[in-house]
Design an enzyme around this catalytic site. Structure first.
Site, PDB file in Angstrom:
ATOM      1  N   HIS A   1     -16.180  -3.259 -10.187  1.00 16.88           N
ATOM      2  CA  HIS A   1     -15.873  -4.221 -10.101  1.00 16.88           C
ATOM      3  C   HIS A   1     -16.989  -5.402  -9.911  1.00 16.88           C
ATOM      4  CE1 HIS A   1     -11.169  -3.742  -9.083  1.00 16.88           C
ATOM      5  NE2 HIS A   1     -12.319  -2.479  -9.567  1.00 16.88           N
TER       6      HIS A   1
ATOM      7  N   ASP B   1     -21.658 -12.000  -7.170  1.00 14.20           N
ATOM      8  CA  ASP B   1     -20.534 -11.327  -7.432  1.00 14.20           C
ATOM      9  C   ASP B   1     -19.740 -11.458  -8.014  1.00 14.20           C
ATOM     10  OD1 ASP B   1     -18.244 -10.853  -6.078  1.00 14.20           O
ATOM     11  OD2 ASP B   1     -17.837 -12.876  -4.506  1.00 14.20           O
TER      12      ASP B   1
HETATM   13  P1  ADQ Z   1     -15.192  -8.372  -2.454  1.00 14.53           P
HETATM   14  O1  ADQ Z   1     -16.119  -8.557  -2.606  1.00 14.53           O
HETATM   15  O2  ADQ Z   1     -13.892  -8.001  -1.846  1.00 14.53           O
HETATM   16  O3  ADQ Z   1     -13.903  -7.892  -3.915  1.00 14.53           O
HETATM   17  P2  ADQ Z   1     -12.798 -11.000  -3.680  1.00 14.53           P
HETATM   18  O4  ADQ Z   1     -12.834 -11.188  -4.880  1.00 14.53           O
HETATM   19  O5  ADQ Z   1     -13.401 -12.308  -3.266  1.00 14.53           O
HETATM   20  O6  ADQ Z   1     -14.194 -10.109  -2.430  1.00 14.53           O
HETATM   21  O7  ADQ Z   1     -11.671 -10.287  -3.074  1.00 14.53           O
HETATM   22  C1  ADQ Z   1     -11.389 -10.600  -1.636  1.00 14.53           C
HETATM   23  C2  ADQ Z   1      -9.562 -11.181  -1.356  1.00 14.53           C
HETATM   24  O8  ADQ Z   1     -10.136  -9.953   0.034  1.00 14.53           O
HETATM   25  C3  ADQ Z   1      -9.591 -11.389  -1.601  1.00 14.53           C
HETATM   26  O9  ADQ Z   1      -8.375 -10.743  -2.347  1.00 14.53           O
HETATM   27  C4  ADQ Z   1      -9.834 -13.121   0.093  1.00 14.53           C
HETATM   28  O10 ADQ Z   1      -8.525 -13.378   0.037  1.00 14.53           O
HETATM   29  C5  ADQ Z   1      -8.988 -11.412   1.172  1.00 14.53           C
HETATM   30  N1  ADQ Z   1      -9.705 -11.440   2.244  1.00 14.53           N
HETATM   31  C6  ADQ Z   1     -11.012 -12.161   2.046  1.00 14.53           C
HETATM   32  N2  ADQ Z   1     -11.176 -12.425   3.413  1.00 14.53           N
HETATM   33  C7  ADQ Z   1      -9.963 -12.462   3.873  1.00 14.53           C
HETATM   34  C8  ADQ Z   1      -9.571 -12.808   5.507  1.00 14.53           C
HETATM   35  N3  ADQ Z   1     -10.617 -12.585   6.395  1.00 14.53           N
HETATM   36  N4  ADQ Z   1      -8.225 -12.180   5.699  1.00 14.53           N
HETATM   37  C9  ADQ Z   1      -7.613 -12.239   4.770  1.00 14.53           C
HETATM   38  N5  ADQ Z   1      -8.103 -11.995   3.317  1.00 14.53           N
HETATM   39  C10 ADQ Z   1      -9.220 -12.371   2.694  1.00 14.53           C
HETATM   40  C11 ADQ Z   1     -14.339  -6.869  -4.693  1.00 14.53           C
HETATM   41  C12 ADQ Z   1     -16.260  -7.259  -5.518  1.00 14.53           C
HETATM   42  C13 ADQ Z   1     -15.475  -9.028  -6.572  1.00 14.53           C
HETATM   43  C14 ADQ Z   1     -14.348  -8.850  -7.066  1.00 14.53           C
HETATM   44  C15 ADQ Z   1     -13.613  -7.880  -6.264  1.00 14.53           C
HETATM   45  C16 ADQ Z   1     -11.754  -7.452  -7.589  1.00 14.53           C
HETATM   46  O11 ADQ Z   1     -16.676  -7.792  -4.856  1.00 14.53           O
HETATM   47  O12 ADQ Z   1     -16.316  -9.805  -7.507  1.00 14.53           O
HETATM   48  O13 ADQ Z   1     -13.846 -10.045  -7.765  1.00 14.53           O
HETATM   49  O14 ADQ Z   1     -13.567  -6.704  -6.301  1.00 14.53           O
HETATM   50  O15 ADQ Z   1     -12.815  -6.754  -9.067  1.00 14.53           O
END
Ligand code: ADQ
Length: 472
Positions: free
Chosen positions: A156, A364
């Site tokens: 990921h 990311d």
């Molecule tokens: P993450 O680093 O966690 O994931 P991301 O892909 O942005 O990053 O996903 C974060 C998720 O958490 C989103 O669905 C977002 O809505 C939710 N979220 C963030 N802050 C929040 C809050 N305060 N309240 C509620 N929800 C919140 C890892 C990798 C990424 C990759 C994903 C999936 O680092 O690059 O996209 O896995 O493969």
């Protein structure tokens, strides 16, 4: 249909679907339909390894098998090697990486324990899908125990360039473990190319097609499967009556004047201090934005037991205080900083009510927030997405305003363009982005990976059984 076995560090609980993102919901849906087992850590920590036991929970045709970690495992495997070595290395932060022999041994030990616990639960026809950097050597642990199943792995997070990877002790062992999978999936073409380059330049691998490498006596497929969201589900919660009411309420008290939104885990890879500095520049360079534009930064607490995460929290609090102190007034708070988890329907409403989505990670794997922001918009009056060139999502979402997150003035300039973008251009850009987000949704990701894994299984069935061996 063959049973699917998913292995991931954390296991989503189908009993509280609402708590999960679109990805987990869609994955859970497919798992329920096809019959599956999901195996991983239950999030609990016990003081003694002797207390570790597997718990089973059934939800129709979906079985969850979970176990706790011992305190020492949590420290060495989870905080230590996974999050203080692999995570920073894969995000180009060698300066934050901490390598100790105990942590590497803890990582090996936990992977070995999970492989040993999983092995007797497997049927020969199971398709096994292992997720993410916590479990890179798990497939090799299953092979060493005689598993001849098709086993795939999805990363990921980004895959670093070879010159960064070689700084990590035991990198050859790790990458050799990855080569024991039939299929290794990456978020972007860049990640896939970095992996292939490392295997060919440092491990004697040979590309026998665009996506298949021969390493010693094994074949491994390396392919790209960009992670997506459940677009329709997210779009519909963003426009349900509760969301609409929330947006109207905030607008009526002028809380959402011209609102720029950022939503992230509070992680040093997400570029939050740089983002705040860019916001400060948009107020300094374009004074007409004073009293008119607000940044709402929602940052979920995460991995707070790791030192670098506590540091970033303090830096962010200091910066938002500094900007508000310098520019704020009795009726205008330039930065609204919220340090907690927000319910998904509220989040969707806030995306929809915001004129600009600011997604500027320093690195990311993909970044689902960018896709959620697009899906949540009103297509007749959409907001503008500003996206870091270092997010995996930028490989596809080219109609966003693509920026270099390290350059505060460039990001400020993009914000100024977004704030003033005419409606026709916003609609055009959003239409193109939405088509891409829809094309690569969560179901396409999952089905694409599983179809490719099944094809690799066919290749395995046609090969000499001696080539299944993985050197330990
Ligand atoms: P993450 O680093 O966690 O994931 P991301 O892909 O942005 O990053 O996903 C974060 C998720 O958490 C989103 O669905 C977002 O809505 C939710 N979220 C963030 N802050 C929040 C809050 N305060 N309240 C509620 N929800 C919140 C890892 C990798 C990424 C990759 C994903 C999936 O680092 O690059 O996209 O896995 O493969």
């Amino acid at each position: 249909m063959r049973r699917l076995v998913i292995v991931s560090n954390r296991v989503a609980n189908p009993a509280c679907d609402q708590a999960h993102g679109g990805l987990a919901v869609c994955v859970l849906d497919s798992l329920r339909k096809r019959g599956a087992m999901w195996f991983g850590w239950n999030g609990a920590i016990v003081t003694d390894e002797a207390e570790i036991d597997v718990a089973t929970a059934k939800f129709g045709d979906l079985t969850l098998m979970t176990m706790p970690l011992a305190e020492r495992d949590y420290r060495e495997y989870y905080l230590g090697f996974a999050n203080a070595a692999l995570w920073p290395v894969h995000h180009n932060r060698l300066d934050l990486a901490c390598f100790t022999q105990e942590n590497i041994e803890g990582y090996r030990r936990v992977n070995d324990r999970f492989a040993g616990t999983l092995m007797p639960l497997l049927a020969p026809s199971d398709l096994i899908w292992v997720h993410d950097y916590h479990f890179i050597p798990l497939g090799a642990g299953l092979r060493a125990r005689g598993a001849a199943n098709s086993i795939g792995f999805f990363l990921h997070i980004p895959f670093p360039t070879p010159d960064v990877l070689v700084a990590m002790p035991e990198h050859e062992w790790l990458i050799n473990s990855l080569c024991g999978y039939d299929l290794v999936g990456f978020q972007t073409k860049t990640d896939q190319a970095n992996f292939c380059r490392f295997v060919c330049d440092f491990m004697g691998g040979e590309m026998i097609s665009d996506e298949v490498i021969r390493v010693a006596d094994k074949l491994v497929s390396a392919s790209v499967f960009p992670v997506g969201i459940d677009v329709d589900a997210f779009a519909s919660i963003a426009k349900n009556p509760k969301a609409t009411k929330l947006i109207q309420r905030l607008r009526s008290v002028r809380e959402l004047r011209m609102n720029v939104i950022g939503v992230d885990r509070l992680d040093y890879t997400k570029g939050l201090p740089d983002r705040l500095r860019a916001f400060k520049r948009v107020i300094e360079l374009y004074p007409q934005n004073r009293r008119a534009v607000t940044l709402m930064q929602i940052a979920t607490p995460t991995r707070e037991d790791v030192r670098a995460y506590a540091d970033i929290r303090h830096e962010l609090e200091a910066l938002s205080g500094e900007i508000n102190g310098e520019f704020g007034d009795f009726d205008w708070t330039p930065v609204r900083y919220i340090h907690r988890r927000i319910a998904r329907d509220t989040l969707a409403a806030l995306y929809r009510g915001s004129h600009v989505g600011l997604v500027t990670p320093l690195r990311d794997g993909m970044n689902l927030v960018a896709k959620e922001y697009v899906a949540a918009q009103d297509e007749g009056n959409p907001g503008v997405l500003i996206l870091s060139r270092f997010a995996g999502a930028a490989e596809d979402l080219q109609e966003a305003l693509i920026v270099n997150p390290y350059d505060a003035d460039e990001v400020a300039h993009a914000m100024q363009i977004a704030i003033n973008m005419p409606l026709a251009e916003r609609i055009e850009r959003h239409g193109a982005l939405m088509a891409r987000v829809r094309q690569q949704d969560a179901c396409a990701w999952m089905e694409g990976f599983l179809d490719a894994l099944a094809d690799c299984g066919q290749r395995r069935a046609n090969m000499d059984p001696r080539s299944f061996c993985v050197r330990s």
